[in-house]
Design a protein around this motif. Structure first.
Motif, PDB file in Angstrom:
ATOM      1  N   ILE A   1       0.947  -1.017   0.154  1.00 54.16           N
ATOM      2  CA  ILE A   1      -0.006   0.018   0.182  1.00 54.16           C
ATOM      3  C   ILE A   1       0.894   1.245   0.010  1.00 54.16           C
ATOM      4  O   ILE A   1       2.066   1.356   0.585  1.00 54.16           O
ATOM      5  CB  ILE A   1      -1.191  -0.007   1.349  1.00 54.16           C
ATOM      6  N   PHE A   2       0.428   2.230  -0.709  1.00 56.58           N
ATOM      7  CA  PHE A   2       1.094   3.567  -0.769  1.00 56.58           C
ATOM      8  C   PHE A   2       0.407   4.815  -0.671  1.00 56.58           C
ATOM      9  O   PHE A   2      -0.685   4.800  -1.503  1.00 56.58           O
ATOM     10  CB  PHE A   2       2.033   3.447  -2.018  1.00 56.58           C
ATOM     11  N   GLU A   3       0.373   5.404   0.122  1.00 56.82           N
ATOM     12  CA  GLU A   3      -0.488   6.801   0.209  1.00 56.82           C
ATOM     13  C   GLU A   3       0.212   7.865  -0.299  1.00 56.82           C
ATOM     14  O   GLU A   3       1.072   8.133  -0.516  1.00 56.82           O
ATOM     15  CB  GLU A   3      -0.559   7.042   1.584  1.00 56.82           C
ATOM     16  N   LEU A   4      -0.753   8.712  -1.312  1.00 57.76           N
ATOM     17  CA  LEU A   4      -0.272   9.791  -2.256  1.00 57.76           C
ATOM     18  C   LEU A   4      -0.503  11.059  -0.977  1.00 57.76           C
ATOM     19  O   LEU A   4      -1.662  11.420  -0.558  1.00 57.76           O
ATOM     20  CB  LEU A   4      -0.988  10.194  -3.248  1.00 57.76           C
ATOM     21  N   THR A   5       0.766  11.702  -0.669  1.00 49.94           N
ATOM     22  CA  THR A   5       0.564  12.871   0.185  1.00 49.94           C
ATOM     23  C   THR A   5       1.033  14.281  -0.322  1.00 49.94           C
ATOM     24  O   THR A   5       2.012  14.503  -0.773  1.00 49.94           O
ATOM     25  CB  THR A   5       1.364  12.552   1.609  1.00 49.94           C
TER      26      THR A   5
ATOM     27  N   ALA B   1       1.859  19.010  -5.892  1.00 49.82           N
ATOM     28  CA  ALA B   1       2.991  18.403  -5.970  1.00 49.82           C
ATOM     29  C   ALA B   1       3.011  17.401  -4.734  1.00 49.82           C
ATOM     30  O   ALA B   1       2.168  17.478  -3.673  1.00 49.82           O
ATOM     31  CB  ALA B   1       4.083  19.398  -5.509  1.00 49.82           C
ATOM     32  N   LEU B   2       3.462  16.366  -4.833  1.00 47.11           N
ATOM     33  CA  LEU B   2       3.411  14.970  -3.925  1.00 47.11           C
ATOM     34  C   LEU B   2       4.763  15.153  -2.992  1.00 47.11           C
ATOM     35  O   LEU B   2       5.871  15.092  -3.636  1.00 47.11           O
ATOM     36  CB  LEU B   2       3.139  13.730  -4.668  1.00 47.11           C
ATOM     37  N   THR B   3       4.834  14.562  -1.853  1.00 46.48           N
ATOM     38  CA  THR B   3       5.895  14.384  -0.950  1.00 46.48           C
ATOM     39  C   THR B   3       6.791  13.355  -1.767  1.00 46.48           C
ATOM     40  O   THR B   3       8.045  13.541  -1.838  1.00 46.48           O
ATOM     41  CB  THR B   3       5.795  14.051   0.470  1.00 46.48           C
ATOM     42  N   VAL B   4       6.157  12.119  -2.396  1.00 46.83           N
ATOM     43  CA  VAL B   4       6.922  11.056  -2.959  1.00 46.83           C
ATOM     44  C   VAL B   4       6.026  10.810  -4.099  1.00 46.83           C
ATOM     45  O   VAL B   4       4.800  10.413  -4.094  1.00 46.83           O
ATOM     46  CB  VAL B   4       7.103   9.822  -2.141  1.00 46.83           C
ATOM     47  N   THR B   5       6.483  10.682  -5.300  1.00 48.60           N
ATOM     48  CA  THR B   5       5.958  10.503  -6.612  1.00 48.60           C
ATOM     49  C   THR B   5       5.742   9.058  -6.877  1.00 48.60           C
ATOM     50  O   THR B   5       4.622   8.614  -7.547  1.00 48.60           O
ATOM     51  CB  THR B   5       6.515  11.370  -7.563  1.00 48.60           C
ATOM     52  N   THR B   6       6.844   8.121  -6.720  1.00 48.10           N
ATOM     53  CA  THR B   6       6.817   7.001  -7.416  1.00 48.10           C
ATOM     54  C   THR B   6       7.213   6.041  -6.363  1.00 48.10           C
ATOM     55  O   THR B   6       8.105   6.364  -5.369  1.00 48.10           O
ATOM     56  CB  THR B   6       8.072   6.910  -8.382  1.00 48.10           C
ATOM     57  N   PRO B   7       6.414   4.928  -5.818  1.00 48.75           N
ATOM     58  CA  PRO B   7       6.651   4.031  -4.794  1.00 48.75           C
ATOM     59  C   PRO B   7       8.058   3.206  -5.160  1.00 48.75           C
ATOM     60  O   PRO B   7       8.327   3.195  -6.151  1.00 48.75           O
ATOM     61  CB  PRO B   7       5.483   3.155  -4.885  1.00 48.75           C
ATOM     62  N   GLU B   8       8.479   2.632  -4.173  1.00 53.92           N
ATOM     63  CA  GLU B   8       9.771   1.837  -4.239  1.00 53.92           C
ATOM     64  C   GLU B   8       9.340   0.626  -4.824  1.00 53.92           C
ATOM     65  O   GLU B   8       8.059   0.225  -4.783  1.00 53.92           O
ATOM     66  CB  GLU B   8      10.321   1.765  -2.722  1.00 53.92           C
TER      67      GLU B   8
END
Length: 280
Positions: free
Chosen positions: A134-138, A170-177
């Motif tokens: 799971i990956f949240e868009l922040t 803008a997102l804090t992290v754009t692409t999940p690991e």
């Protein structure tokens, strides 16, 4: 014929292989599948050189006499095999072949943006049912309750709705690991004025979905999935997008889990209606 190739020679041959390939007009070919190298189209004796790519070029690599046919090889993902002429000396006979990454087991990922927690709950149910990460868009600038007050004409979300140029969130992290390791991606969001909440668009536009099956899902009190999934698919420009599902914020875990399990590996989805307000 056996020999060792120095680190310098190995580095030079790797750097020049593309140029040599253009000039050679190869007749031979090398392919790799399931631990086996297959060589075809050879007219003369040849050598197959195995170079393992890592942070450093190895001190030496072994050379194996080769010919038309299939042979078993020990290789790791990222290893490369070069086919060379053993008579005239170090002339490439075919394009090099790279051992692909190991096939995964259809890894799944649930990506979501949640404004008030409704989508977060549904995303959690889906991840548990599908055995997914799971990956949240922040957003870099999170939405406050005041920002989300769609009845206030001066609120952030209303201003973004009225001025599309403001929706590039803008997102804090754009692409999940480990993004490349996922074959199936669920994307969840609240419906805002009949479309996906715009932080999700920022994520979709920034990533490559080639080779992935994408299943959108949304939460809303009244609006349906509408065109939100189709618009995200258009923005992505890649991937195989399924139709998706709309959930109420109060949907039960059993209901959500049953749907998630049914769509992993299938296309049995549904959508309903459209909307003209903001659902969070």
């Amino acid at each position: 014929m056996k020999k060792l190739i120095s680190m310098f020679t190995a580095a030079v041959m790797c750097a020049s292989i593309s140029a040599a390939a253009e000039a050679a007009g190869y007749q031979a070919s090398v392919t790799y599948e399931n631990g086996e190298i297959t060589i075809s189209g050879l007219n003369d004796s040849a050598e197959l050189i195995h170079v393992s790519y890592s942070d450093e070029v190895p001190d030496g690599v072994s050379v194996t006499e080769a010919g038309n046919g299939t042979m078993s090889v020990n290789a790791e993902p990222g290893d490369r095999f070069f086919l060379w002429d053993s008579i005239t000396g170090m002339v490439p006979l075919a394009d090099p072949v790279t051992v692909p990454d190991e096939a995964d087991d259809g890894g799944a990922l649930v990506v979501y943006f949640s404004a008030t927690g409704n989508t977060e709950s549904i995303a959690g149910y889906i991840a548990e049912a599908a055995g997914a990460d799971i990956f949240e868009l922040t957003p870099v600038e999170p939405y406050t309750s005041a920002d989300l007050n769609w009845t206030d004409e001066s609120s952030r979300v209303v201003m973004e709705y009225e001025d599309e140029s403001l929706r590039d969130v803008a997102l804090t992290v754009t692409t999940p690991e480990n993004w490349d390791s996922y074959d199936t991606v669920f994307i969840g969001y609240p419906i805002w004025w009949g479309i996906a909440a715009w932080p999700v668009s920022s994520f979709v536009e920034a990533n490559d979905f080639t080779g992935k099956t994408v299943i959108p899902f949304c939460t809303s009190s009244s609006s349906g999935l509408g065109e939100s999934g189709a618009l995200l698919e258009q923005a992505a420009g890649s991937g195989e997008w399924l139709e998706g599902m709309r959930f109420r914020g109060s949907s039960s875990q059993d209901e959500v889990s049953a749907w998630a399990q049914s769509v992993v590996g299938t296309s049995e989805n549904e959508s309903t209606g459209d909307g003209n307000t903001l659902d969070v």
